[in-house]
Design a protein around this motif. Structure first.
Motif, short mmCIF file in Angstrom:
data_model
loop_
_atom_site.label_atom_id
_atom_site.label_comp_id
_atom_site.label_asym_id
_atom_site.label_seq_id
_atom_site.Cartn_x
_atom_site.Cartn_y
_atom_site.Cartn_z
N VAL A 23 40.42 48.37 24.89
CA VAL A 23 40.21 47.88 26.25
C VAL A 23 40.01 49.06 27.21
N LEU A 24 40.71 50.16 26.97
CA LEU A 24 40.58 51.31 27.85
C LEU A 24 39.38 52.20 27.50
N PRO A 27 34.86 50.61 27.71
CA PRO A 27 34.03 50.72 28.92
C PRO A 27 33.65 52.17 29.24
N THR A 58 37.51 54.00 33.86
CA THR A 58 38.81 53.89 33.21
C THR A 58 39.88 53.49 34.20
N VAL A 61 39.37 49.79 34.98
CA VAL A 61 39.86 48.94 33.89
C VAL A 61 41.38 48.88 33.91
N ALA A 65 42.90 45.28 34.18
CA ALA A 65 43.55 44.77 32.97
C ALA A 65 44.97 45.30 32.78
#
Length: 89
Positions: A23-24, A27, A58, A61, A65
């Protein structure tokens, strides 16, 4: 604790770690690819142009999230403690 339980715990922790890292990192990798293509097309070789967008994405995100990631970690931690309580008794 049996080896099967230990293997399950290790597997779950690795899956959770992989999910959170993806997830990190994903992107940032995609933005890095776009910036690299832009730099190749324009022949601009500025190092900060490659670093700053990845850093900003980052951070974005993490902001978007972060709560979800922390809740996943908290749920996993609670499940570990619940399993530990059942294993002792």
């Amino acid at each position: 604790m049996t080896p099967d339980i230990a293997i399950d715990l290790i597997g779950e922790s690795l899956n959770l770690t992989l999910l959170l890292v993806l997830v990190l990192i994903l992107p940032g990798l995609l933005i890095g690819l776009v910036v690299a293509l832009f730099q190749a097309a324009t022949q601009i070789n500025e190092q900060t142009l490659a670093f700053l967008p990845r850093l900003l994405v980052t951070l974005l995100v993490l902001g978007v999230a972060g709560r979800w990631m922390v809740s996943l970690l908290m749920d996993f931690c609670v499940s570990i403690f619940e399993r530990a309580a059942h294993l002792v008794s």
